[in-house]
Scaffold this active site. Structure first.
Site, mmCIF file in Angstrom:
data_model
loop_
_atom_site.group_PDB
_atom_site.id
_atom_site.type_symbol
_atom_site.label_atom_id
_atom_site.label_comp_id
_atom_site.label_asym_id
_atom_site.label_seq_id
_atom_site.Cartn_x
_atom_site.Cartn_y
_atom_site.Cartn_z
ATOM 1 N N HIS A 119 0.869 -1.175 0.000
ATOM 2 C CA HIS A 119 0.000 0.000 0.000
ATOM 3 C C HIS A 119 0.906 1.225 0.000
ATOM 4 C CE1 HIS A 119 -2.835 2.997 1.615
ATOM 5 N NE2 HIS A 119 -3.818 2.163 1.313
ATOM 6 N N ASP A 198 3.060 -4.058 7.917
ATOM 7 C CA ASP A 198 1.747 -3.441 7.719
ATOM 8 C C ASP A 198 0.715 -4.562 7.832
ATOM 9 O OD1 ASP A 198 -0.628 -2.397 6.810
ATOM 10 O OD2 ASP A 198 0.160 -1.640 4.918
ATOM 11 N N CYS A 365 -4.540 2.259 -3.938
ATOM 12 C CA CYS A 365 -3.340 2.775 -3.256
ATOM 13 C C CYS A 365 -2.172 1.799 -3.382
ATOM 14 C CB CYS A 365 -3.628 3.077 -1.786
ATOM 15 S SG CYS A 365 -4.834 4.390 -1.532
#
Length: 407
Positions: A119, A198, A365
């Site tokens: 992302h 993440d 994204c």
């Protein structure tokens, strides 16, 4: 077994919008009654600022706020609630790490490794830091099977690599990376490397144990796990957090302020300047309770079955549609991205919207990944605990309408 039809009754939006087919939980999840009730409880019964007041309302708000920190620590198996920092979202969490960690340890000529499937939140902060510092960004690519090229980590990791940033579950491909094994292998190449995960698409859908993973930092968001918007989480090893300077300066993160100098509080409070999203943090604990009641393993299995069914149906029904990423649902979360040969993803999403079917269209994204795949955009359908087989069937029927309209 997980019963999505029963679960839907806990989410007021399904009663307020009959026939809603919500397939965009990867962007943000829907909220159950218990989370909404907790938000109202704060505003209606103890709406005061935390820490500062020596009176019952403030003490109650502080207690509820800090209880969420303890519950999050237990949820991801942190050693202490002092390792849990609240931010606004995963993007801010990763920017905090770029600023408070990366700015301190990255020097000219150093390298940071990330992956092509990240992302933007786990790509751009590191890219920009290296531009500023004069370092190099090493990007782990996909292998011939469309998965992360973990068999050739030596191509991407060296003694100059100070930080590795990688996603747990791709928000486009849906595939889950073997974080624990990757970190083990990377540490063999460079034992001093700092690893940042993440986990925005992992924590809501599967059991995450930060101690077992062996990472140094992990970030995720409340709003993707049934909780309110406006809350992110950073977990970090206490010794690393203690060595990092604050991200923002202001109220509540200080211990003493004098004309010539300031002393800061210890982690986590030194990273939480100003009045935080109090109600939202307090309500986050209710989301955790709900996920634990349903069971993360049950959620993971349910999503896998829906994805497997969707992949099968899409392959049977549409010759001009292509699913990207692994076709084997065993290594996928509840995320399915695809594109048609001739139909633009935005047109597909718009037609589905007219049928009350919510999907996402764009690059999600993750523009570097789309460029790598030579795609401008894709359609993404994502599943969660409240989705049913009938939702997949509605998607299939809607896509047939897309083909009829756009042919």
């Amino acid at each position: 077994m997980l019963n999505p039809d029963a679960i839907k009754k806990d989410f007021p939006i399904f009663q307020n919008i009959p026939g809603l087919v919500y397939l965009d939980s990867t962007a943000t999840s829907l909220k159950p009654k218990s989370v909404i009730k907790k938000l109202r409880e704060y505003y209606e019964t103890y709406s005061a600022n935390i820490y500062r007041g020596i009176y019952h309302l403030s003490e109650r708000a502080t207690e509820e706020y800090e209880k969420t920190r303890e519950i999050i620590a237990e949820f991801i198996h942190a050693k202490s609630s002092d390792e849990i920092i609240f931010t606004r979202n995963t993007s801010e969490s990763l920017n905090l790490l770029s600023y408070s960690l990366g700015e301190q340890i990255i020097k000219k000529g150093d390298e940071i490794a990330t992956t092509i499937m990240e992302h933007h939140s786990n790509f751009v902060p590191w890219q920009q830091l290296l531009i500023k510092k004069g370092g190099k960004l090493s990007v782990i690519k996909l292998d011939t099977e469309g998965e992360l090229d973990v068999e050739n980590l030596e191509k991407y990791i060296s003694k100059k690599t100070k930080i590795l940033c990688l996603t747990y579950v791709s928000n486009v491909l849906g595939m889950a990376n073997d974080i624990k094994q990757i970190i083990k292998n990377v540490k063999k190449i460079n034992p001093s490397i700092i690893t940042i995960v993440d986990a925005a698409q992992a924590v809501p859908h599967r059991k995450v144990d930060v101690q077992d993973l062996g990472c140094d930092f992990l970030a995720f968001s409340s709003h993707k796990m049934l909780g309110p918007t406006g809350v992110g989480v950073v977990w970090g090893r206490k010794e690393l957090l203690d060595a990092m300077p604050p991200f923002l300066y202001g109220g509540e993160m200080i211990s003493e302020v004098h004309v010539r100098n300031t002393k800061f509080k210890d982690a986590p409070h030194k990273f939480e300047a100003g009045t935080p999203p109090i109600a939202e943090v307090i309500a986050l604990k209710e989301a955790v309770f709900y996920l634990k009641k349903v069971g993360l393993k049950e959620i993971e299995n349910h999503e896998r079955k829906l994805v497997a069914y969707a992949i099968k149906r899409l392959g049977q029904e549409f010759k001009n549609l292509h699913v990207i990423g692994p076709k084997n649902a065993e290594n996928k979360g509840g995320i399915l991205s695809f594109h048609f040969d001739r139909y633009h993803p935005h047109d597909v999403a718009q037609i589905l919207s007219e049928k009350n079917i919510c999907v996402r269209a764009g690059n999600h994204c993750a523009m570097p990944l789309h460029e790598e795949l030579n795609l401008l955009a894709t359609v993404r359908a994502s599943f969660y605990l409240y989705n049913t087989v009938s939702d997949v069937d509605a998607l299939i029927a809607g896509l047939h309408d897309v083909c009829r309209i756009l042919k």
